[in-house]
Scaffold this motif. Structure first.
Motif, short mmCIF file in Angstrom:
data_model
loop_
_atom_site.label_atom_id
_atom_site.label_comp_id
_atom_site.label_asym_id
_atom_site.label_seq_id
_atom_site.Cartn_x
_atom_site.Cartn_y
_atom_site.Cartn_z
N THR A 27 0.83 -1.20 0.00
CA THR A 27 0.00 0.00 0.00
C THR A 27 0.86 1.25 0.00
OG1 THR A 27 -1.74 -1.18 1.21
CG2 THR A 27 -1.84 1.24 1.22
N ALA A 28 1.92 1.24 0.80
CA ALA A 28 2.82 2.40 0.86
C ALA A 28 3.46 2.66 -0.50
CB ALA A 28 3.89 2.18 1.92
N ALA A 29 3.88 1.59 -1.17
CA ALA A 29 4.51 1.75 -2.49
C ALA A 29 3.51 2.27 -3.52
CB ALA A 29 5.10 0.42 -2.94
N SER A 81 -6.78 -6.54 4.09
CA SER A 81 -7.46 -5.28 3.85
C SER A 81 -7.55 -4.94 2.38
CB SER A 81 -6.75 -4.14 4.58
OG SER A 81 -5.58 -3.77 3.86
N ALA A 82 -8.37 -3.92 2.09
CA ALA A 82 -8.53 -3.45 0.72
C ALA A 82 -7.59 -2.30 0.40
CB ALA A 82 -9.99 -2.99 0.53
N ALA A 88 -4.53 2.18 -5.38
CA ALA A 88 -4.43 2.13 -6.84
C ALA A 88 -5.60 2.83 -7.50
CB ALA A 88 -4.36 0.67 -7.30
N ILE A 89 -6.80 2.69 -6.93
CA ILE A 89 -7.97 3.39 -7.47
C ILE A 89 -7.74 4.90 -7.41
CG2 ILE A 89 -10.42 3.90 -7.08
CD1 ILE A 89 -10.71 1.01 -6.02
N MET A 108 -12.59 -6.31 -7.61
CA MET A 108 -12.06 -6.68 -6.29
C MET A 108 -12.64 -7.98 -5.76
SD MET A 108 -11.56 -2.97 -4.42
CE MET A 108 -11.12 -3.66 -2.81
N PRO A 109 -13.98 -8.18 -5.80
CA PRO A 109 -14.52 -9.46 -5.28
C PRO A 109 -14.00 -10.67 -6.05
CG PRO A 109 -16.25 -7.81 -5.49
CD PRO A 109 -15.05 -7.25 -6.19
N GLN A 110 -13.84 -10.54 -7.37
CA GLN A 110 -13.34 -11.65 -8.18
C GLN A 110 -11.91 -12.01 -7.80
OE1 GLN A 110 -13.75 -10.50 -12.30
NE2 GLN A 110 -15.79 -9.65 -11.95
N ARG A 111 -11.16 -11.02 -7.34
CA ARG A 111 -9.76 -11.24 -6.96
C ARG A 111 -9.61 -11.57 -5.48
NH1 ARG A 111 -7.31 -6.65 -7.19
NH2 ARG A 111 -8.98 -5.30 -7.90
N GLY A 112 -10.74 -11.83 -4.81
CA GLY A 112 -10.70 -12.22 -3.41
C GLY A 112 -10.41 -11.08 -2.46
N MET A 113 -10.65 -9.84 -2.92
CA MET A 113 -10.39 -8.66 -2.10
C MET A 113 -11.69 -8.11 -1.53
SD MET A 113 -7.09 -8.19 -2.47
CE MET A 113 -5.75 -8.64 -3.57
#
Length: 199
Positions: A27-29, A81-82, A88-89, A108-113
């Motif tokens: 997330t930081a990156a 977490s998301a 990125a969004i 996101m749901p498809q990617r398990g997030m």
């Protein structure tokens, strides 16, 4: 630049632990890329993170589950977490790549997030800035369907979307709903609603 330095640090951490997956570092990156207007790098990082996350989920044996249960609660909540997606969004939204921002949100749901309220807020902001008003309202409606509570930011971004196209009925309705939900009003939100009525 700073975002390139952040990528180098992330690469070093991956060399040290190739199978590790630290959502805080990711997330930081990604956030560093967003601040450096490097939306493509942010999307690339998220793609890599998603691939590792899905592989980890598919390999979810009982031993992995046991390891996760032994982690401190804070570590589990960060890793699940998301936040990387939200960052990125935001990077894409600020680069006016609303199509990619909304694609990240939608998949996101498809990617398990799991999508949290910040995910919805960033998606609504992308809709608002891209003048995708029907999508903004649809995303707002999804918040409660996902058993989440709209925040002042959720309302504010949707009301601003109304203001930008002069949709005063929608702005007034959202203000009334905000009052009923006991969400604190913000000056900028009220100003946007008034501006919508003036158009």
């Amino acid at each position: 630049s700073l975002w390139q330095d952040a990528l180098q640090l992330l690469c070093i951490s991956r060399l040290v632990d190739p199978f590790g997956q630290d959502a805080i570092l990711e997330t930081a990156a990604i956030s560093a890329c967003e601040k450096g207007s490097a939306w493509e790098a942010a999307v690339s990082l998220l793609s890599d993170f998603s691939t590792k996350w899905q592989a980890k989920g598919q390999a979810g044996s009982s031993s992995v589950a046991a390891t996760q249960r032994r982690r401190p609660p804070s570590a589990r909540s960060w890793s699940e977490s998301a936040a990387p997606n939200n960052a990125a969004i935001t990077a894409c939204e600020r680069a006016s790549r609303w199509d990619i921002a909304l694609e990240i949100f939608a998949t996101m749901p498809q990617r398990g997030m799991e999508r949290d309220v910040v995910s919805f807020n960033t998606a609504i902001t992308a809709c608002q800035r891209g003048l995708l008003i029907p999508q903004a309202f649809a995303t707002f409606a999804e918040v409660r369907r996902n058993q989440l509570s709209p925040t002042a930011v959720t309302y504010g971004s949707t009301i601003t979307a109304c203001e930008r196209v002069g949709l005063w009925e929608g702005a007034i309705h959202l203000l009334a709903d905000m009052e009923q939900s006991s969400v604190p009003h913000q000056v900028v939100t009220c100003s946007s609603a008034i501006s919508a009525c003036e158009k």
